[in-house]
Design a protein around this motif. Structure first.
Motif, mmCIF file in Angstrom:
data_model
loop_
_atom_site.group_PDB
_atom_site.id
_atom_site.type_symbol
_atom_site.label_atom_id
_atom_site.label_comp_id
_atom_site.label_asym_id
_atom_site.label_seq_id
_atom_site.Cartn_x
_atom_site.Cartn_y
_atom_site.Cartn_z
ATOM 1 N N MET A 177 0.830 -1.191 0.000
ATOM 2 C CA MET A 177 0.000 0.000 0.000
ATOM 3 C C MET A 177 0.869 1.248 0.000
ATOM 4 N N SER A 178 0.326 2.298 -0.549
ATOM 5 C CA SER A 178 1.082 3.546 -0.630
ATOM 6 C C SER A 178 0.981 4.311 0.689
ATOM 7 N N ALA A 179 1.872 5.261 0.866
ATOM 8 C CA ALA A 179 1.884 6.071 2.090
ATOM 9 C C ALA A 179 0.622 6.926 2.162
ATOM 10 N N GLN A 180 0.146 7.403 0.997
ATOM 11 C CA GLN A 180 -1.062 8.223 0.966
ATOM 12 C C GLN A 180 -2.272 7.399 1.422
ATOM 13 N N SER A 181 -2.339 6.160 0.976
ATOM 14 C CA SER A 181 -3.433 5.277 1.375
ATOM 15 C C SER A 181 -3.378 5.010 2.887
ATOM 16 N N ASP A 182 -2.173 4.775 3.399
ATOM 17 C CA ASP A 182 -2.030 4.542 4.838
ATOM 18 C C ASP A 182 -2.468 5.756 5.651
ATOM 19 N N ARG A 183 -2.096 6.967 5.180
ATOM 20 C CA ARG A 183 -2.499 8.179 5.887
ATOM 21 C C ARG A 183 -4.015 8.342 5.881
ATOM 22 N N ARG A 184 -4.638 8.018 4.744
ATOM 23 C CA ARG A 184 -6.098 8.139 4.635
ATOM 24 C C ARG A 184 -6.796 7.162 5.599
ATOM 25 N N TRP A 185 -6.293 5.923 5.679
ATOM 26 C CA TRP A 185 -6.872 4.940 6.604
ATOM 27 C C TRP A 185 -6.685 5.392 8.048
ATOM 28 N N ALA A 186 -5.526 5.966 8.365
ATOM 29 C CA ALA A 186 -5.276 6.454 9.721
ATOM 30 C C ALA A 186 -6.219 7.607 10.053
ATOM 31 N N GLN A 187 -6.464 8.485 9.081
ATOM 32 C CA GLN A 187 -7.388 9.604 9.295
ATOM 33 C C GLN A 187 -8.810 9.088 9.530
ATOM 34 N N LEU A 188 -9.233 8.096 8.733
ATOM 35 C CA LEU A 188 -10.570 7.520 8.925
ATOM 36 C C LEU A 188 -10.697 6.860 10.295
ATOM 37 N N ALA A 189 -9.644 6.212 10.747
ATOM 38 C CA ALA A 189 -9.667 5.577 12.066
ATOM 39 C C ALA A 189 -9.807 6.628 13.165
ATOM 40 N N ARG A 190 -9.113 7.774 13.020
ATOM 41 C CA ARG A 190 -9.230 8.842 14.012
ATOM 42 C C ARG A 190 -10.635 9.433 14.010
ATOM 43 N N GLU A 191 -11.235 9.593 12.831
ATOM 44 C CA GLU A 191 -12.590 10.156 12.724
ATOM 45 C C GLU A 191 -13.642 9.184 13.280
ATOM 46 N N LEU A 192 -13.348 7.896 13.154
ATOM 47 C CA LEU A 192 -14.296 6.884 13.634
ATOM 48 C C LEU A 192 -14.541 7.003 15.135
ATOM 49 N N GLU A 193 -13.514 7.409 15.876
ATOM 50 C CA GLU A 193 -13.670 7.570 17.313
ATOM 51 C C GLU A 193 -14.774 8.569 17.640
ATOM 52 N N PHE A 194 -14.931 9.585 16.801
ATOM 53 C CA PHE A 194 -15.916 10.632 17.063
ATOM 54 C C PHE A 194 -17.301 10.278 16.538
ATOM 55 N N SER A 195 -17.393 9.292 15.678
ATOM 56 C CA SER A 195 -18.699 8.944 15.116
ATOM 57 C C SER A 195 -19.286 7.658 15.712
ATOM 58 N N GLN A 196 -18.589 7.043 16.679
ATOM 59 C CA GLN A 196 -19.090 5.784 17.254
ATOM 60 C C GLN A 196 -20.424 5.958 17.966
ATOM 61 N N LEU A 197 -20.533 6.962 18.824
ATOM 62 C CA LEU A 197 -21.769 7.140 19.582
ATOM 63 C C LEU A 197 -22.949 7.473 18.662
ATOM 64 N N PRO A 198 -22.825 8.431 17.734
ATOM 65 C CA PRO A 198 -23.961 8.670 16.830
ATOM 66 C C PRO A 198 -24.339 7.419 16.015
ATOM 67 N N GLU A 199 -23.324 6.634 15.639
ATOM 68 C CA GLU A 199 -23.615 5.406 14.882
ATOM 69 C C GLU A 199 -24.379 4.407 15.741
ATOM 70 N N ARG A 200 -23.974 4.276 17.011
ATOM 71 C CA ARG A 200 -24.682 3.370 17.914
ATOM 72 C C ARG A 200 -26.112 3.855 18.149
ATOM 73 N N ARG A 201 -26.288 5.164 18.252
ATOM 74 C CA ARG A 201 -27.636 5.722 18.450
ATOM 75 C C ARG A 201 -28.523 5.418 17.240
ATOM 76 N N ARG A 202 -27.981 5.528 16.034
ATOM 77 C CA ARG A 202 -28.757 5.198 14.821
ATOM 78 C C ARG A 202 -29.123 3.717 14.817
ATOM 79 N N GLN A 203 -28.192 2.878 15.233
ATOM 80 C CA GLN A 203 -28.455 1.447 15.312
ATOM 81 C C GLN A 203 -29.575 1.169 16.321
ATOM 82 N N ALA A 204 -29.539 1.864 17.450
ATOM 83 C CA ALA A 204 -30.580 1.700 18.461
ATOM 84 C C ALA A 204 -31.932 2.168 17.942
#
Length: 198
Positions: free
Chosen positions: A1-28
């Protein structure tokens, strides 16, 4: 994988921390909607197709069906309340303004939402299973009326019950309570088949 792809995945992982609760609320929310629909469907099916009089069941079956229906209702209500709690949180919760406190609260809330969703699912499945079992008990244990009921008129009055036979001693009838009664032949004036006594 390229460095740009790795950075994008790392950014998505960081953003996921902030969207977990709203996602769980939608699931509920989805679970709550599903529970409401399932409970409504169950109520409609019982109303349209279910036995409307449990009093004709034998006492044991009647008690079992009644307890199962009551427990199913309580479990479906509990499941709905748990799903609402998971979707909307507890009433009166404080809004946290400090970053670390908000992070800790979010992690705890995610755990509470997950636990409430699991409990809601268990309540839902168990409640539906109990309601289905109650319906099966009601349909499987019907008391059938005997098909050879007669009304016998005698010189002293009328008697109704299940015709057991006749002979030189008179007519044998199984009356209410299951006891046999022999009506003397010289007192019987008529015997007529009936569909029900009462």
């Amino acid at each position: 994988m390229s460095a740009q792809s790795d950075r994008r995945w790392a950014q998505l992982a960081r953003e996921l921390e902030f969207s977990q609760l709203p996602e769980r609320r939608r699931q509920a929310e989805g679970w709550r909607t599903g529970l409401t629909g399932l409970a409504t469907l169950l109520a409609v099916l019982v109303t349209l197709k279910g036995r409307d009089d449990l009093s004709r069941l034998p006492p044991t079956a009647r008690n079992v069906a009644t307890v199962l229906i009551a427990l199913a209702f309580l479990l479906l209500v509990a499941g709905s309340i748990l799903a609402v709690r998971a979707a909307h949180g507890s009433p009166g919760e404080r809004v946290l303004l400090a970053g670390q406190a908000l992070r800790d609260w979010t992690r705890q809330e995610i755990r509470r939402v997950d636990k409430a969703l699991r409990r809601a699912a268990v309540c839902c499945v168990t409640g539906v299973a109990m309601a289905a079992t109650a319906i099966a008990v009601a349909w499987a244990t019907t008391e059938t009326e005997p098909d050879h009921l007669v009304r016998i008129t005698t010189t002293t009055g009328e008697r109704c019950g299940e015709f057991m036979g006749s002979g030189p001693n008179g007519v044998t009838l199984k009356a209410e309570g299951g006891r046999s009664v022999v009506l003397p032949a010289h007192t019987v004036t008529s015997v007529a088949p009936v569909s029900a006594c009462g």
